[in-house]
Design a protein around this motif. Structure first.
Motif, mmCIF file in Angstrom:
data_model
loop_
_atom_site.group_PDB
_atom_site.id
_atom_site.type_symbol
_atom_site.label_atom_id
_atom_site.label_comp_id
_atom_site.label_asym_id
_atom_site.label_seq_id
_atom_site.Cartn_x
_atom_site.Cartn_y
_atom_site.Cartn_z
ATOM 1 N N THR A 671 0.854 -1.187 0.000
ATOM 2 C CA THR A 671 0.000 0.000 0.000
ATOM 3 C C THR A 671 0.891 1.239 0.000
ATOM 4 N N ARG A 698 -13.008 11.240 4.066
ATOM 5 C CA ARG A 698 -13.819 10.037 4.225
ATOM 6 C C ARG A 698 -14.998 10.058 3.265
ATOM 7 N N TRP A 707 -8.648 2.181 0.265
ATOM 8 C CA TRP A 707 -8.331 3.450 0.916
ATOM 9 C C TRP A 707 -8.800 3.415 2.364
ATOM 10 N N GLU A 708 -8.074 4.104 3.206
ATOM 11 C CA GLU A 708 -8.405 4.107 4.621
ATOM 12 C C GLU A 708 -7.932 5.426 5.229
ATOM 13 N N LEU A 710 -7.184 7.040 8.940
ATOM 14 C CA LEU A 710 -7.057 6.761 10.369
ATOM 15 C C LEU A 710 -6.866 8.055 11.143
ATOM 16 N N LYS A 731 -4.144 5.582 4.049
ATOM 17 C CA LYS A 731 -3.591 4.450 3.316
ATOM 18 C C LYS A 731 -4.289 4.355 1.968
#
Ligand code: ADP
Ligand code: ZN
Ligand code: ZN
Length: 767
Positions: A671, A698, A707-708, A710, A731
């Motif tokens: 990633t 988001r 995709w993330e 945090l 990410k």
């Protein structure tokens, strides 16, 4: 009429592109790609950089709205190719275009617009470390040598001094009082001539005597294989990459030298990158001894004037081999055959401030732009590079790995002993040196050899650690060592952001949660302490030399210490990470690692890789000569794959475990990870801005695969110089264009007074 496409030197995300200006007739010759110009932008004067000269405007605006270029402030510093690479850099790393261009400009020559406050006039500020001249004095050959009068003793001294050849005026006046008048008189008599010559600063770094690069009689099979692959990539001229994966001491530098010689024969130049801390007189000396004055040197320890002169040597085409830190990539060398990055796994190749580029990625881009080969060398290649070689292709170019497994002349790799510090008798708990290490040191002293002691210490992070069992409290949700925040007396997980008051553990300052020992404390040992203990042990039998940030602070300090170590008959060199790299002293037969665990416990997914790299590198300092070498690694975590792999010289076992873990936790190379940090004096404003940004991201990424987002959470360095720091970690899938997306969202957030947002794509520093 022609038009200049200009990037304005205004550091704001709001200005994403370049603007068109007309070029007045009288400036037609002076305005070129790479020139610094003065223009008007939104009713204020601004400095700008020309990135293209066009016959019609690039942006669709009506011609009568286009303003003229007002003035040329500096001649061209970069070409079209460099401008394209800068434009890529600005998108890839989400930074304003001018910040991506600035590194390409002539060092020490920046021009800026400033004004004191809203009401005062704009003024131009110019850095001035341009060329300097030196006046040289020489004898004028005459049939009948000029005889000064009896009492003109100064003239006599000057004439004497000049007998051996021309001397700089500054030198004459420094050694002979009143030399200036004497030279004036002698010149009027026609006895001497004064000539002005350009002085080149920064070229006179002395080389260590051992820093020669004698051409070996035969190259090893591994070296020949590497050279062939490099030649192939260079001739293919499309930016192919060759990874030279060679154990320490396998002769990688010789491969670079031979490959550059081949490129030079074809009239091409080379850019050679070395990590800043190993860019010593020893390294530079090896290149100078092969390429002489064709070498220009670039690194941050040079003065502004020296940097300018070295840069100018390249621009004038007087030097074709640039040896430097990551900034050497910006040298004005346009006809490049090779870009070489030594120790490519080094974290310092990632720039910590804008533009936050990674030298490997920038070099790969530059290699494609220039149509040259990129050579990556390391004894411990990065997980990323190995992964790409395994794929065989990455972003349209070939990635090839060549292994060099042997040291020339059959020098063997050192034997490695791991000492489990939890098993040390409690009588020696207070000492940082284990019984095994003390014994090995005694042997070195007896044989009158040399030893290197590494104190593995990185960053400032403090951990609670038990000196009986080595236990460090970990986050229950992540496999991350909790970091002790002194200010708040909290244990914080840097990965998920959760924190615990130290009361949650049974008084961690006193008792270990795992074994109940009372030897629990914030861990951190200084080089000073190690030096003192060693000095007590060896007495006057050997010299103990400490090398760390303190002892190398002044210019040339690093080199002086190495020279002392080189000259000593029997000596011990103690130091931090900076001693692990590139040192090549055949008399070193013992390497000790005081504590291998400190990097292992860093709250960072690269902790294991970094520890492995460091241990393998420092182990490679031993046994480079005829005598065999020995390595002793002290650790509280003897079972860790990184430690086990080093002990057996089995990198594959470490890599397999590491890659599995990375895949599972969705980390690079599978990633991409970006760290977005908001900082400011006003905590509320910082929180608000980052919450908004996280929300927007988001929403935009809803349903996007891989995709993330945090966080937001407090940064490990939660406060720096009274500024609050919070961050989110993003990410993305491996090939994703995350810089562009983050740049767009950061721009959309608009200007938040008192809050700055730093976007760090492919981050190495998560703190
Ligand atoms: P690396 O960069 O891989 O750590 P170096 O290039 O520093 O290795 O080489 C280690 C030592 O081996 C140097 O002293 C170098 O001069 C020597 N060397 C390199 N290649 C050869 C060779 N083909 N034959 C003999 N000695 C060599
Ligand atoms: Zn314990
Ligand atoms: Zn956690």
């Amino acid at each position: 009429m022609s038009y200049a496409h200009v990037v304005l030197d205004i550091s704001t995300r709001a200005l994403a592109g370049a603007y068109d200006y007309s070029i007045p007739e009288e400036l037609a010759d002076a305005v070129q790609v790479g020139t610094t110009v003065l223009v008007n932008f939104s009713r204020r004067p601004s400095v700008g950089y020309v990135v293209a000269v066009l016959s019609r405007p690039a942006n669709a605006v009506s011609l009568d709205k286009i303003h003229p270029v007002l003035q040329v402030l500096a001649p061209s510093a970069f070409d079209m190719g460099a401008a394209r690479v800068a434009s890529w850099m600005s998108r890839e790393y989400a930074c304003p275009p001018c910040e991506a261009l600035r590194p390409f400009l002539a060092p020490g020559q920046l021009v800026k617009m400033r004004r004191r406050d809203e009401d005062s006039e704009w003024e131009l500020l110019c850095e001035r470390s341009g060329p300097v001249d030196a006046r040289w004095v020489s004898l004028v050959p005459q049939d009948e040598p000029y005889e000064p009068r009896k009492n003109a003793s100064r003239q006599r001294s000057v004439l004497d001094a000049l007998k051996a050849g021309p001397v700089r005026m500054a030198e004459l006046t420094a050694t002979i009082p009143g030399a200036a008048q004497a030279v004036g008189a002698l010149e009027r008599k026609g006895a001497v001539a004064i000539e002005t010559r350009r002085r080149v600063r920064g070229s006179d770094e002395t080389s260590l005597s051992s820093a020669q690069a004698p051409r070996p009689e035969h190259l090893t099979q591994g070296q020949l294989d590497a050279l062939r692959a490099i030649e192939e990539a260079r001739v293919a001229a499309r930016g192919d990459v060759v990874l030279v994966d060679g154990v320490t001491g396998s002769g990688k530098t010789e491969v670079y030298l031979a490959a550059i010689e081949a490129a030079r024969r074809d009239g091409k130049g080379a850019l050679v990158l070395v990590p800043e801390i190993s860019l010593t007189a020893q390294t530079v000396g090896r290149f100078r001894s092969r390429f002489g004055d064709d070498v220009a040197v670039m690194h941050s320890r040079l003065s502004a004037g020296e940097r300018y002169d070295q840069w100018d040597l390249v621009r004038q085409g007087l030097a074709h081999v640039v040896v430097g830190a990551r900034s050497a990539l910006f040298a004005p060398l346009y006809n490049v055959g090779l870009i070489i990055i030594d120790e490519e796994h080094e974290g310092s190749y990632k720039q910590g401030s804008a533009p936050r580029y990674h030298a490997r990625e920038l070099a790969a881009r530059l290699a494609r732009e220039r149509g040259c080969a990129l050579v990556l060398g390391s004894a411990t290649p990065s997980v990323e590079s190995l992964y790409r070689c395994k794929q065989g292709e990455w972003e349209g170019v070939r990635w090839t790995r060549v292994a060099m497994l042997e040291r020339p002349g059959g020098a063997t790799l050192p034997t490695v002993t791991v000492v489990d510090m939890t098993q040390q008798p409690s009588s020696s708990k207070r000492s940082v040196l284990s019984g095994e290490l003390v014994k090995a040191l005694e042997e070195v002293l007896e044989r009158r050899e040399k030893a290197v002691m590494l104190l593995n210490r990185r960053g400032f992070a403090t951990f609670m650690m038990c000196s009986d069992c080595g236990c460090v409290p970990e986050c229950p949700h992540c496999s991350t060592a909790l970091t002790y925040h002194e200010r708040t007396h909290k244990l914080v997980c840097h990965t998920c952001g959760l924190s615990w008051s130290t009361a949650a553990f049974p008084d961690p300052a006193a008792v270990c949660p795992s074994c109940g020992s009372r030897y629990m404390g914030a861990y951190g040992v200084g080089t000073q302490r190690v030096e003192d203990e060693l000095a007590m042990l060896v007495g006057d039998r050997a010299e103990v030399i400490r090398m760390d940030a303190d002892t190398t602070a002044e210019k040339g300090g690093h080199q002086r210490l190495l020279e002392r170590f080189d000259a000593a008959e029997c000596a011990i060199l103690v130091g931090t990470q900076m001693i692990a790299k590139g040192l090549d002293f055949p008399e070193v037969t013992l390497v000790g690692v005081i504590n291998a665990d400190t990097t292992l416990k860093m709250p960072d997914f690269r902790a294991g890789e970094r520890t492995y790299d460091l241990l393998e590198q420092v182990a490679g300092r031993a046994g480079r000569g005829e005598r065999p070498g020995r390595v002793i690694v002290q650790t509280y975590w003897a079972s860790h794959p990184a430690i086990q792999a080093v002990a057996r010289h089995r990198r594959d076992t470490f890599l397999a475990a590491e890659l599995e873990e990375r895949a599972e936790a969705a980390y690079p190379p599978y990633t991409r990870v970006a760290n977005v940090v908001a900082s400011g004096l006003d905590e509320r404003a910082v929180c608000l801005a980052l919450d908004d940004l996280a929300l927007a991201l988001r929403q935009r990424l809803k349903g996007a695969d891989g995709w993330e987002v945090l966080g937001p959470s407090e940064c490990l360095k939660g406060r720096v110089k009274d500024r609050v720091r919070r961050h989110i970690v993003v990410k993305a899938p491996a090939g994703a264009n995350m810089g562009e997306l983050l740049g767009v969202e950061a721009r959309a957030l608009g200007h938040r007074p008192g809050v700055s947002i730093a976007v760090d794509v492919d981050c190495y520093d998560m703190m």
